[in-house]
Design a protein around this motif. Sequence first.
Motif, PDB file in Angstrom:
ATOM      1  N   LEU A 186     -48.264  24.270 139.628  1.00 45.62           N
ATOM      2  CA  LEU A 186     -47.329  24.092 138.625  1.00 45.62           C
ATOM      3  C   LEU A 186     -46.764  25.292 137.874  1.00 45.62           C
ATOM      4  CD1 LEU A 186     -48.542  20.918 136.881  1.00 45.62           C
ATOM      5  CD2 LEU A 186     -47.005  20.909 138.788  1.00 45.62           C
ATOM      6  N   PHE A 189     -47.627  23.751 132.542  1.00 47.26           N
ATOM      7  CA  PHE A 189     -48.298  22.494 132.572  1.00 47.26           C
ATOM      8  C   PHE A 189     -47.607  21.433 131.606  1.00 47.26           C
ATOM      9  CE2 PHE A 189     -51.247  19.646 130.451  1.00 47.26           C
ATOM     10  CZ  PHE A 189     -51.961  18.920 131.752  1.00 47.26           C
TER      11      PHE A 189
ATOM     12  N   PHE B  56     -57.719  25.646 145.795  1.00 50.19           N
ATOM     13  CA  PHE B  56     -57.288  24.403 146.411  1.00 50.19           C
ATOM     14  C   PHE B  56     -57.820  23.589 147.304  1.00 50.19           C
ATOM     15  CE2 PHE B  56     -53.474  26.827 145.307  1.00 50.19           C
ATOM     16  CZ  PHE B  56     -52.756  26.236 144.414  1.00 50.19           C
ATOM     17  N   LYS B 199     -50.035  22.884 126.960  1.00 47.30           N
ATOM     18  CA  LYS B 199     -49.828  21.610 126.141  1.00 47.30           C
ATOM     19  C   LYS B 199     -51.110  20.883 126.282  1.00 47.30           C
ATOM     20  CE  LYS B 199     -44.967  20.876 126.249  1.00 47.30           C
ATOM     21  NZ  LYS B 199     -44.208  21.360 127.732  1.00 47.30           N
ATOM     22  N   PRO B 200     -51.374  20.096 125.486  1.00 45.75           N
ATOM     23  CA  PRO B 200     -52.803  19.272 125.209  1.00 45.75           C
ATOM     24  C   PRO B 200     -52.400  17.985 126.521  1.00 45.75           C
ATOM     25  CG  PRO B 200     -52.041  19.567 123.065  1.00 45.75           C
ATOM     26  CD  PRO B 200     -50.804  19.778 123.890  1.00 45.75           C
ATOM     27  N   ARG B 201     -53.613  17.409 127.057  1.00 45.62           N
ATOM     28  CA  ARG B 201     -53.640  16.317 127.669  1.00 45.62           C
ATOM     29  C   ARG B 201     -53.556  15.132 127.151  1.00 45.62           C
ATOM     30  NH1 ARG B 201     -57.769  19.922 129.378  1.00 45.62           N
ATOM     31  NH2 ARG B 201     -57.306  20.862 131.806  1.00 45.62           N
ATOM     32  N   LYS B 228     -49.084  33.521 130.609  1.00 48.58           N
ATOM     33  CA  LYS B 228     -47.965  34.460 130.843  1.00 48.58           C
ATOM     34  C   LYS B 228     -48.645  35.517 131.659  1.00 48.58           C
ATOM     35  CE  LYS B 228     -45.062  32.250 128.251  1.00 48.58           C
ATOM     36  NZ  LYS B 228     -44.141  31.259 128.891  1.00 48.58           N
ATOM     37  N   PHE B 237     -51.496  28.966 137.452  1.00 41.95           N
ATOM     38  CA  PHE B 237     -50.724  27.661 138.089  1.00 41.95           C
ATOM     39  C   PHE B 237     -51.038  26.252 137.973  1.00 41.95           C
ATOM     40  CE2 PHE B 237     -52.203  29.295 142.224  1.00 41.95           C
ATOM     41  CZ  PHE B 237     -53.340  28.766 142.102  1.00 41.95           C
ATOM     42  N   TYR B 238     -52.090  25.968 136.914  1.00 42.79           N
ATOM     43  CA  TYR B 238     -52.494  24.764 136.518  1.00 42.79           C
ATOM     44  C   TYR B 238     -53.012  23.923 137.758  1.00 42.79           C
ATOM     45  CZ  TYR B 238     -50.254  26.563 132.787  1.00 42.79           C
ATOM     46  OH  TYR B 238     -49.783  27.501 131.626  1.00 42.79           O
ATOM     47  N   ALA B 239     -53.864  24.467 138.499  1.00 46.27           N
ATOM     48  CA  ALA B 239     -54.685  23.742 139.661  1.00 46.27           C
ATOM     49  C   ALA B 239     -56.028  24.726 139.957  1.00 46.27           C
ATOM     50  CB  ALA B 239     -53.703  23.507 140.823  1.00 46.27           C
ATOM     51  N   ASN B 366     -50.304  14.168 136.359  1.00 49.25           N
ATOM     52  CA  ASN B 366     -51.530  15.341 136.665  1.00 49.25           C
ATOM     53  C   ASN B 366     -52.035  15.904 135.297  1.00 49.25           C
ATOM     54  OD1 ASN B 366     -52.641  17.644 137.391  1.00 49.25           O
ATOM     55  ND2 ASN B 366     -50.694  18.629 138.784  1.00 49.25           N
ATOM     56  N   GLU B 367     -53.440  15.843 135.358  1.00 43.80           N
ATOM     57  CA  GLU B 367     -54.071  16.294 134.404  1.00 43.80           C
ATOM     58  C   GLU B 367     -54.875  17.427 134.270  1.00 43.80           C
ATOM     59  OE1 GLU B 367     -56.271  13.168 132.377  1.00 43.80           O
ATOM     60  OE2 GLU B 367     -54.975  12.846 130.890  1.00 43.80           O
ATOM     61  N   ASP B 368     -54.698  18.130 135.575  1.00 41.37           N
ATOM     62  CA  ASP B 368     -55.461  19.398 136.165  1.00 41.37           C
ATOM     63  C   ASP B 368     -55.275  20.376 134.796  1.00 41.37           C
ATOM     64  OD1 ASP B 368     -56.366  18.050 138.175  1.00 41.37           O
ATOM     65  OD2 ASP B 368     -55.303  19.397 139.477  1.00 41.37           O
ATOM     66  N   GLY B 369     -54.283  20.837 134.465  1.00 43.06           N
ATOM     67  CA  GLY B 369     -54.087  21.859 133.425  1.00 43.06           C
ATOM     68  C   GLY B 369     -54.951  23.119 133.810  1.00 43.06           C
ATOM     69  N   HIS B 374     -58.342  22.269 126.926  1.00 43.32           N
ATOM     70  CA  HIS B 374     -56.967  22.558 126.188  1.00 43.32           C
ATOM     71  C   HIS B 374     -57.230  22.617 124.464  1.00 43.32           C
ATOM     72  CE1 HIS B 374     -54.034  22.153 129.845  1.00 43.32           C
ATOM     73  NE2 HIS B 374     -55.302  22.706 130.192  1.00 43.32           N
ATOM     74  N   ASP B 405     -59.528  14.074 136.569  1.00 40.47           N
ATOM     75  CA  ASP B 405     -59.963  15.192 137.437  1.00 40.47           C
ATOM     76  C   ASP B 405     -59.951  14.895 139.004  1.00 40.47           C
ATOM     77  OD1 ASP B 405     -60.441  17.045 135.516  1.00 40.47           O
ATOM     78  OD2 ASP B 405     -62.546  16.712 135.355  1.00 40.47           O
TER      79      ASP B 405
END
Lengths: 203, 586
Positions: A186, A189, B56, B199-201, B228, B237-239, B366-369, B374, B405
């Motif tokens: 993504l 997030f 992945f 952002k928080p889950r 960044k 990329f949050y995975a 999707n909560e992977d973050g 966080h 998860d």
Amino acid sequence: MLTPAPLTRRDALRRVIGVSIALASMDLTSFGAAGGRGIGTDPNLLKKEIPWPRILSDAERKATTALADILLPADDLGPAASTLGVPDFIDEWVSAPYDAQEKDRGVIQTGLAWLDGEAKTRFGKVFADSSHEQQTALVDDITKDGTPAHQDAFGFFSLFRSLASGGYFSTPEGWAAIGYVGNKPLAEFPGPPPEVMKHLGLA
Amino acid sequence: MPVITPRKTLTSYDVLIVGSGAAGGMSAYVLARAGLKVLMLEAGRDYDPVKETAMFQTNVDAPLRGESTKDKPFGFFDATVDGGWTVPGEPYRVKRTGSNEWVDASDWKAKQTNQNFMWWRPRMLGGRTNHWGRIALRMGSYDFKPKTRDGLGLDWPFEYKEIEPWYDKTEALIGVFGTNEGMENTPDSLQGSLQPPPKPRGYELLTQKFCKPLGIPVIPSHLAILTKPLNGRAACFYATECGRGCAIRANFQSTTVLLPPAIETGNLDIITNAMVREVTIDKAGKATGVLYINKDTGKEERATARVVVLAASGCESARILLNSKSNLFPNGLANGSGKVGRYLMDTVGSSLVGQIPALENCPPHNEDGASGMHMYMPWWLYKEQLAGKLGFARGYHIEFGGGRDMPGMGTYIPDPKVYGTALKREARRYFGSIIGFAGRGEMIPNDDCYCEIDPDRKDKYGIPVLRFHWKWTDHEKLQAVHMQKTFKDIIDAMGGKVLGTPQLDPEKAIMAGGTIIHEVGTTCMGSDAKNSVLNQWSQAWEVPNLLVTDGGPFASNADKNPTLSIMALAMRSCTHLAEEMKKGNI
């Protein structure tokens, strides 16, 4: 007195489960890697390789497949366990040369033998060849308090259900069934969507 | 023997560094960029996260669905090579509960061990930075002068203000996300230097809501993960889990962030599979280099340099010093104070898991973050503690995790009898409804926790091994009980159910020493050569051209995870070293 009475299936199963509980309370790494090669401390992480041979017999695989499909059948939430390789995963698991898996192997093999023996006694056929109704009736008895089947086989059922569930829900189809939608790259997030905030009472 | 440079090694170097993790990597980064010729020796193999990380890959792509084994104790995909709680052929000695006998450590399940100490070691370039938790918290002003504040433990030879700019520089270099909250003893970073937190889950926000009436702050965590791009590195990329390492270099690893720019200077040579045995000295007692075992040939070899920097991890560096015995230093090198191996500290750890009905049947999302937490809870009871109301002297922070998860083994289905379609519905209902709370607390150094050389046992290279003495005091045990009560309060407030039982027995609430993998203090720094091993520049009092830059110099071990402080300290010490070498003082 000198000749021990032959073990009944029930005694054997209890004994195996008893040993398992005793083993579980100790940390016996010296027992490890008894039969066959393990993963090793520096495996190639990009390539799946199972270095140990599968040990379940054809009859045991057949019973495993039938029971896995009773526990995780085809329905609106996804395909049957056998179509997702769950029986082979259970074989992979119980064949592994590690303490925990060796312990599970005893419980699973003894349990599968009990299952077939019980089906033969009650229905005249091994579990896999019994009808769906017969299979379900047998599993119902295992999960029902106060029945002899429950007393004999519930520990086996619990372990089998745990292995089958882990094997099932870790597949892509299993993700869809359980509701896992991650492992996707993504750019940002997004945090919980509005319907989740509402569900959690945070909206 | 692999050399990670295009040319042969030199006959002698300005600086020789033992170890390549947080401390060795930062030391090499600073010294090579200062124009000094540096040789790094790493006990493990070469390792390249860009090529070797399983990004992945799912649990189906791993043997046993990725489960822990004694070969890979943190799971198949964990970025630990040839190590873990045991390293083949490299024993350490411990005592088991109820026995006074020294035995080889053999356990690989930290939560179930009855060893008095657990020691995690990898054997790879980059060391533990390849798999660490990426939690990057600054120690605060109380943490550098704890003895001044409450009379216990040891003071550092400087104040927080002294190291603050080094934290600033370290954070700017490695990239840390988080926020400045202006909280007590929880320092703000340089304005504008932190990256924005993700952002928080959902479950994190829910926990925050129910912690508020309990007076427990829940704020964005500080993790060494990019949100960044920075210095040519991509943002997260949050995975995929950070513990696997990161092929796109979005999180901090020595191998992706510190070693490449150090190698680029042309001033750094690295020899892997080099197991250091001892530091060599000349007749005047100055360090001249090291003796090491070439693991490929089994032969002993010598490397020389004007300065030796030990960065092999707190316990391993202490072991090298204690094994460097000579007529000049009969008790081990730089050990005139007798403090090498002493004041060994870990972090107090205790955890509890809860199931939260409010999280059941949550719409799939999707909560992977960024893989780690966080949000977290910094210690919030400083005033009550100083007033003596808690019964233990130092604080802890709370790390919590759960959520949706990637599924593996261990599906939560509370009804033990359900099967069929109902089983799938139950699995779906409860997925993501479990939250685990883990306390990470400060331990006060004490005289009963230390490592020393075992008089009999040697590793497969013939090097004498360490044995560990360990005894928690009431300060740690009661802190762990407080953690258990707090976790139960939070789970109760959320309307949840504790899975298992809160452990209120002080003897049982705490995990074994070493299990949090924060072992520090074994070559402590101080302002007095009689009571410490190093001066404030991480130089050995007795051997000024010998430094220790890993966790060994720590005089206290605040609840803040030590890696960021190890790096800030190594940067400060090595910058000072380079200046002194240029001036001709060393």
